[in-house]
Design a protein around this motif. Structure first.
Motif, short mmCIF file in Angstrom:
data_model
loop_
_atom_site.label_atom_id
_atom_site.label_comp_id
_atom_site.label_asym_id
_atom_site.label_seq_id
_atom_site.Cartn_x
_atom_site.Cartn_y
_atom_site.Cartn_z
N ALA A 17 9.21 20.32 17.55
CA ALA A 17 9.72 21.85 17.12
C ALA A 17 11.26 21.56 16.63
O ALA A 17 12.47 21.12 17.14
N LEU A 18 11.48 21.67 15.11
CA LEU A 18 12.77 21.28 14.59
C LEU A 18 14.02 21.97 15.13
O LEU A 18 15.13 21.45 15.41
N GLN A 19 13.76 23.33 15.51
CA GLN A 19 14.96 23.97 15.79
C GLN A 19 15.11 24.16 17.49
O GLN A 19 15.96 24.81 17.77
N TRP A 20 14.18 23.43 18.09
CA TRP A 20 14.32 23.66 19.45
C TRP A 20 14.21 22.35 20.19
O TRP A 20 13.20 21.57 20.59
N PRO A 21 15.46 21.39 20.54
CA PRO A 21 15.73 20.31 20.91
C PRO A 21 15.09 20.22 22.33
O PRO A 21 15.15 21.05 23.20
N GLY A 22 14.23 19.21 22.56
CA GLY A 22 13.55 18.93 23.88
C GLY A 22 11.97 19.39 23.65
O GLY A 22 11.43 18.99 24.68
N ALA A 45 10.27 27.62 27.92
CA ALA A 45 10.92 28.97 28.07
C ALA A 45 11.83 29.00 29.00
O ALA A 45 12.90 29.82 28.92
N GLN A 46 11.66 28.40 29.91
CA GLN A 46 12.46 28.24 31.09
C GLN A 46 13.85 27.83 30.96
O GLN A 46 14.99 28.30 31.33
N VAL A 47 13.75 26.84 30.01
CA VAL A 47 14.85 26.03 29.54
C VAL A 47 15.87 27.06 28.83
O VAL A 47 17.07 27.30 29.19
N CYS A 48 15.06 27.81 27.94
CA CYS A 48 15.92 28.68 27.08
C CYS A 48 16.54 29.70 27.72
O CYS A 48 17.50 30.20 27.65
N ALA A 49 15.65 30.31 28.90
CA ALA A 49 16.18 31.42 29.62
C ALA A 49 17.61 31.01 30.28
O ALA A 49 18.33 31.84 30.50
N GLN A 95 27.44 27.81 13.70
CA GLN A 95 26.73 28.71 14.92
C GLN A 95 25.37 28.05 15.25
O GLN A 95 25.10 28.03 16.60
N GLU A 96 24.38 27.37 14.29
CA GLU A 96 23.20 26.86 14.91
C GLU A 96 23.57 25.65 15.36
O GLU A 96 23.01 25.26 16.63
N ALA A 97 24.57 24.78 15.21
CA ALA A 97 24.80 23.61 15.88
C ALA A 97 25.43 23.80 17.51
O ALA A 97 24.87 23.18 18.37
N GLU A 98 26.04 25.12 17.35
CA GLU A 98 26.57 25.53 18.69
C GLU A 98 25.43 25.92 19.54
O GLU A 98 25.28 25.51 20.90
N ARG A 99 24.20 26.62 18.98
CA ARG A 99 22.99 26.85 19.65
C ARG A 99 22.39 25.58 20.09
O ARG A 99 21.70 25.46 21.28
N LEU A 100 22.08 24.62 19.27
CA LEU A 100 21.61 23.17 19.62
C LEU A 100 22.22 22.52 21.01
O LEU A 100 21.43 22.06 21.56
N VAL A 101 23.60 22.52 20.61
CA VAL A 101 24.41 22.01 21.90
C VAL A 101 24.05 22.44 23.04
O VAL A 101 23.88 21.85 24.01
N THR A 102 23.92 23.98 23.11
CA THR A 102 23.70 24.73 24.36
C THR A 102 22.39 24.20 24.90
O THR A 102 22.13 24.22 26.12
N LEU A 103 21.63 24.11 24.27
CA LEU A 103 19.96 23.73 24.73
C LEU A 103 20.12 22.28 25.20
O LEU A 103 19.30 22.20 26.07
N ILE A 104 20.83 21.58 24.49
CA ILE A 104 20.88 20.10 24.85
C ILE A 104 21.48 19.92 26.12
O ILE A 104 21.02 19.50 27.17
N THR A 106 21.72 22.44 28.44
CA THR A 106 20.92 23.01 29.60
C THR A 106 19.58 21.84 29.90
O THR A 106 19.29 22.00 31.04
N ALA A 107 19.15 21.31 28.68
CA ALA A 107 18.21 20.32 29.28
C ALA A 107 18.69 19.31 30.27
O ALA A 107 17.76 18.98 31.29
N TRP A 108 19.83 18.93 29.95
CA TRP A 108 20.69 17.85 31.11
C TRP A 108 20.50 18.57 32.22
O TRP A 108 20.12 17.89 33.26
N ASN A 109 21.18 19.82 32.43
CA ASN A 109 21.21 20.62 33.72
C ASN A 109 19.81 20.64 34.26
O ASN A 109 19.83 20.49 35.55
N VAL A 110 18.95 20.94 33.41
CA VAL A 110 17.61 21.32 34.15
C VAL A 110 17.17 20.06 34.66
O VAL A 110 16.65 19.94 35.96
N PHE A 111 17.50 18.84 34.32
CA PHE A 111 16.96 17.47 34.59
C PHE A 111 17.51 17.31 35.99
O PHE A 111 17.10 16.99 36.92
N GLU A 112 19.16 17.51 35.93
CA GLU A 112 19.93 17.32 37.28
C GLU A 112 19.21 17.99 38.29
O GLU A 112 19.21 17.57 39.46
N GLN A 113 19.17 19.29 38.03
CA GLN A 113 18.82 20.41 39.14
C GLN A 113 17.34 19.69 39.60
O GLN A 113 17.02 19.99 40.87
#
Length: 218
Positions: A17-22, A45-49, A95-104, A106-113
């Protein structure tokens, strides 16, 4: 409608998915990859939440629009994203770059947790294969140096247990993605470089793929 691209090797296809990293999943062919992508939507969806980014998993899988197909490589067949689509050379708004960075991030945080909450010994495959938790953690953390070098950053290998070094490398990756996402077309990048959008997508996919592996084997 969710915009996707397909990276196709000889034996494996990734749907991304182009706009949803991970949010990238593999399959033996295009349809299998798209089906796997749809099946992973509730987990994504849990990552996005966690990132406080709106994402409706039902609406997201209602329709996939394939915008590009790229020829994969031996790495694709091995099981990892390797080839960036031309679409990653298009400019990305701040603004889109900031959203992508936030998701990336969060993906790292999800992995570590996920790793922190998992037992050290994980269920093995039918033939006894597979890594345990600490081996997976080491692999994911060590690969961040590879992602940094894909962006043209100098990054030396570091001990996986060195959380300060890990945080430093990941912060540099995010900073570079935020300032250079879609800044130059693919043909203008040196052969050793990858576009920021692709690196961010790959880093997030790698973290989530192994987080979900840990969950499935715990």
């Amino acid at each position: 409608m969710t915009e996707v691209y397909l990276e196709a090797g000889e034996r494996r296809v990734f749907a991304c998915a182009l706009q949803w990293p991970g949010w990238c999943r593999p399959g033996r062919d295009e349809q299998a990859a798209l089906s796997a992508l749809a099946a992973a939507a509730p987990r994504y969806a849990q990552v996005c939440a966690a990132a406080s980014v709106p994402f409706d998993p039902v609406q997201a899988v209602a329709s996939f629009q394939v915008l590009e197909r790229v020829a994969g490589s031996a790495t694709t067949d091995f099981g990892a994203l390797d080839v960036a689509p031309a679409l990653d050379g298009e400019p990305v708004a701040a603004q889109e770059a900031e959203r992508l960075v936030t998701l990336i991030r969060t993906a790292w945080n999800v992995f570590e947790q996920t790793a922190a909450a998992a037992p050290p010994v994980l269920r093995k495959g039918p033939r006894g294969g597979g890594r345990d938790r600490d081996q997976i953690v080491a692999h994911v953390r060590e690969t961040e140096a590879v992602h940094a070098r894909m962006l043209g950053l100098k990054a030396r290998p570091f001990p996986p247990a060195d959380v300060a070094a890990l945080a430093h490398v990941r912060a540099r990756i995010l900073a570079e993605i935020q300032v250079s996402a879609g800044a130059r077309p693919l043909q203008e990048l040196p052969r050793s470089r990858r576009p920021a959008g692709f690196v961010g997508r790959r880093a997030a996919w790698h973290a989530l793929d192994h987080a979900w592996e840990i969950l499935d084997k715990s």
